[in-house]
Design a protein around this motif. Structure first.
Motif, PDB file in Angstrom:
ATOM      1  N   THR A  60      -7.585 -34.384   4.580  1.00 29.13           N
ATOM      2  CA  THR A  60      -6.124 -34.386   4.687  1.00 29.13           C
ATOM      3  C   THR A  60      -5.672 -33.439   5.797  1.00 29.13           C
ATOM      4  O   THR A  60      -6.156 -32.305   5.893  1.00 29.13           O
ATOM      5  CB  THR A  60      -5.483 -33.943   3.355  1.00 29.13           C
ATOM      6  OG1 THR A  60      -5.928 -34.804   2.312  1.00 29.13           O
ATOM      7  CG2 THR A  60      -3.960 -33.998   3.446  1.00 29.13           C
ATOM      8  N   VAL A  61      -4.764 -33.902   6.645  1.00 25.57           N
ATOM      9  CA  VAL A  61      -4.221 -33.062   7.709  1.00 25.57           C
ATOM     10  C   VAL A  61      -3.056 -32.261   7.131  1.00 25.57           C
ATOM     11  O   VAL A  61      -1.970 -32.793   6.907  1.00 25.57           O
ATOM     12  CB  VAL A  61      -3.754 -33.905   8.912  1.00 25.57           C
ATOM     13  CG1 VAL A  61      -3.154 -33.011   9.991  1.00 25.57           C
ATOM     14  CG2 VAL A  61      -4.919 -34.713   9.468  1.00 25.57           C
ATOM     15  N   THR A  62      -3.312 -31.001   6.862  1.00 23.97           N
ATOM     16  CA  THR A  62      -2.312 -30.145   6.238  1.00 23.97           C
ATOM     17  C   THR A  62      -1.461 -29.453   7.303  1.00 23.97           C
ATOM     18  O   THR A  62      -1.789 -29.458   8.484  1.00 23.97           O
ATOM     19  CB  THR A  62      -2.980 -29.083   5.353  1.00 23.97           C
ATOM     20  OG1 THR A  62      -3.877 -28.297   6.176  1.00 23.97           O
ATOM     21  CG2 THR A  62      -3.777 -29.727   4.225  1.00 23.97           C
ATOM     22  N   GLU A  78      -9.062 -24.612   3.970  1.00 22.31           N
ATOM     23  CA  GLU A  78     -10.415 -25.098   4.226  1.00 22.31           C
ATOM     24  C   GLU A  78     -11.000 -25.808   3.003  1.00 22.31           C
ATOM     25  O   GLU A  78     -11.214 -25.185   1.965  1.00 22.31           O
ATOM     26  CB  GLU A  78     -11.330 -23.920   4.598  1.00 22.31           C
ATOM     27  CG  GLU A  78     -10.779 -23.010   5.690  1.00 22.31           C
ATOM     28  CD  GLU A  78     -10.782 -23.642   7.065  1.00 22.31           C
ATOM     29  OE1 GLU A  78     -11.123 -24.838   7.164  1.00 22.31           O
ATOM     30  OE2 GLU A  78     -10.457 -22.945   8.034  1.00 22.31           O
ATOM     31  N   ASP A  79     -11.239 -27.107   3.116  1.00 21.32           N
ATOM     32  CA  ASP A  79     -11.920 -27.867   2.080  1.00 21.32           C
ATOM     33  C   ASP A  79     -12.847 -28.862   2.765  1.00 21.32           C
ATOM     34  O   ASP A  79     -12.386 -29.863   3.333  1.00 21.32           O
ATOM     35  CB  ASP A  79     -10.913 -28.601   1.189  1.00 21.32           C
ATOM     36  CG  ASP A  79     -11.591 -29.370   0.062  1.00 21.32           C
ATOM     37  OD1 ASP A  79     -12.841 -29.450   0.056  1.00 21.32           O
ATOM     38  OD2 ASP A  79     -10.880 -29.899  -0.809  1.00 21.32           O
ATOM     39  N   PRO A  80     -14.154 -28.591   2.748  1.00 23.89           N
ATOM     40  CA  PRO A  80     -15.098 -29.468   3.447  1.00 23.89           C
ATOM     41  C   PRO A  80     -15.046 -30.921   2.997  1.00 23.89           C
ATOM     42  O   PRO A  80     -15.448 -31.809   3.746  1.00 23.89           O
ATOM     43  CB  PRO A  80     -16.469 -28.843   3.116  1.00 23.89           C
ATOM     44  CG  PRO A  80     -16.166 -27.416   2.808  1.00 23.89           C
ATOM     45  CD  PRO A  80     -14.823 -27.430   2.134  1.00 23.89           C
TER      46      PRO A  80
END
Length: 339
Positions: free
Chosen positions: A222-224, A216-218
């Motif tokens: 990037t699609v991890t 989670e990084d607002p």
């Protein structure tokens, strides 16, 4: 009663309690070095947990003030929680992989309303019902003190600063983006067959599977692929074939390659089961409702449902990347269907 255990070869562990958590405790490892003890993880930031850690170090023949350094396997509070208190009491350095240090920095610097707004939007996009979203629309202070900002970086492939020991960092993303295992490249004290010992954090546990959710990084779109990262990391640890695994929960164990195979099989079976569910279009929330958990969905607490949805999404990401599922065009909230 404080529980400590001597693993031999200058390695001991202290079982530090996690309040109100079925895991029970975090195993904090105490590694003797030429400059004083180095801790692998520290446990939850709670007065009773702190007292247990202090008493456990005394049982190990040392004290918090003697701690030379702290190596954190990953940023979760049952591992990193007491790092600030240990550093304050001893002057020890605190080391963590850069990816998890970035998470800690965001946690310390971002206002609470930023997190609640992000989570509300994310869960709405996953198909969460209004009654679940409503509490997130009333921002409040995040619980607990700010976690310690590490002052050293754990660099994958490099030996850590443990005088007289050989402890090498292995990057094992999946449970968190910066999770590391730590390979003690020394002969096993009981001469067990294999390559040294491995402090595995939450990456490899003897009887449970770690949570694999989205990173989670607002501020990062990037699609991890956390599940893909985890499976790749597992295979690398299996090839390492340590003589013994010293995990952060439960108990030490041998046959790491065998345990890795069990976990790889478990996730393949779970992905296959999700494809059966995705015979009809489902949102991530609907998929989480239908997945098998350790209790029925109706009994899963509010916060744990957020974690469950994140895990459902990580599995969906993996299926989409493998070409075994795809989002349904035009659906809102987005639904997914097996291919």
């Amino acid at each position: 009663m404080t529980k400590t255990f001597d693993h031999g070869g200058g390695v001991r562990s202290v079982a530090v309690p996690i309040p109100g958590n079925p895991l029970g405790h975090t195993l904090v490892y105490v590694v003797d070095t030429g400059r004083g003890p180095v801790l692998v993880d520290t446990g939850w930031d709670d007065p009773a947990s702190w007292e247990t850690l202090v008493a456990g170090l005394a049982d190990c023949g040392t004290a918090v003030a003697e701690v030379y350094g702290v190596v954190i396997t990953h940023h979760h509070p049952d591992h990193h929680g007491l790092s600030a208190r240990v550093r304050e009491a001893s002057g020890a350095w605190v080391a963590m992989h850069a990816a998890d240090t970035a998470v800690v920095r965001r946690t310390r610097e971002a206002p609470p309303e930023r997190w609640f707004t992000y989570m509300s939007a994310k869960l709405a996009a996953a198909g969460a019902p209004e009654e679940h979203l409503a509490p997130l629309r009333t921002p409040r202070a995040l619980p607990g003190p700010s976690p310690a900002l590490p002052d050293r970086e754990v660099v994958p492939g490099e030996l850590l600063d443990l005088p007289g020991r050989r402890l090498r960092a292995i990057w094992t993303p999946g449970h968190t983006p910066g999770h590391v295992c730590l390979h003690l490249e020394e002969e096993h004290p009981a001469h067990l067959t294999g390559r040294g010992r491995l402090f595995s954090g939450d990456h490899l546990l003897p009887r449970i599977t770690p949570h694999i959710g989205l990173y989670e990084d607002p501020d990062d779109a990037t699609v991890t692929d956390p599940l893909g990262d985890y499976l790749d990391s597992l295979e690398r640890i299996g090839r390492l074939a340590p003589a013994e695994v010293l995990p952060a929960h439960q108990h030490a164990f041998t046959d790491a390659p065998g345990r890795v195979r069990e976990l790889l099989d478990h996730h393949e079976e779970r992905l296959a089961g999700l494809l059966v569910l995705l015979a009809e279009p489902l949102t991530p929330w609907q998929l989480a409702e239908r997945m098998e958990w350790n209790r029925p969905w109706a009994e899963i607490p509010y916060g744990s449902r957020n974690i469950a949805v994140s895990e459902a999404e990580s599995h969906l990401r993996r299926l989409v990347k493998l070409g075994r599922a795809e989002p349904v065009a035009g659906s809102e909230p987005v639904t997914y269907l097996a291919v």
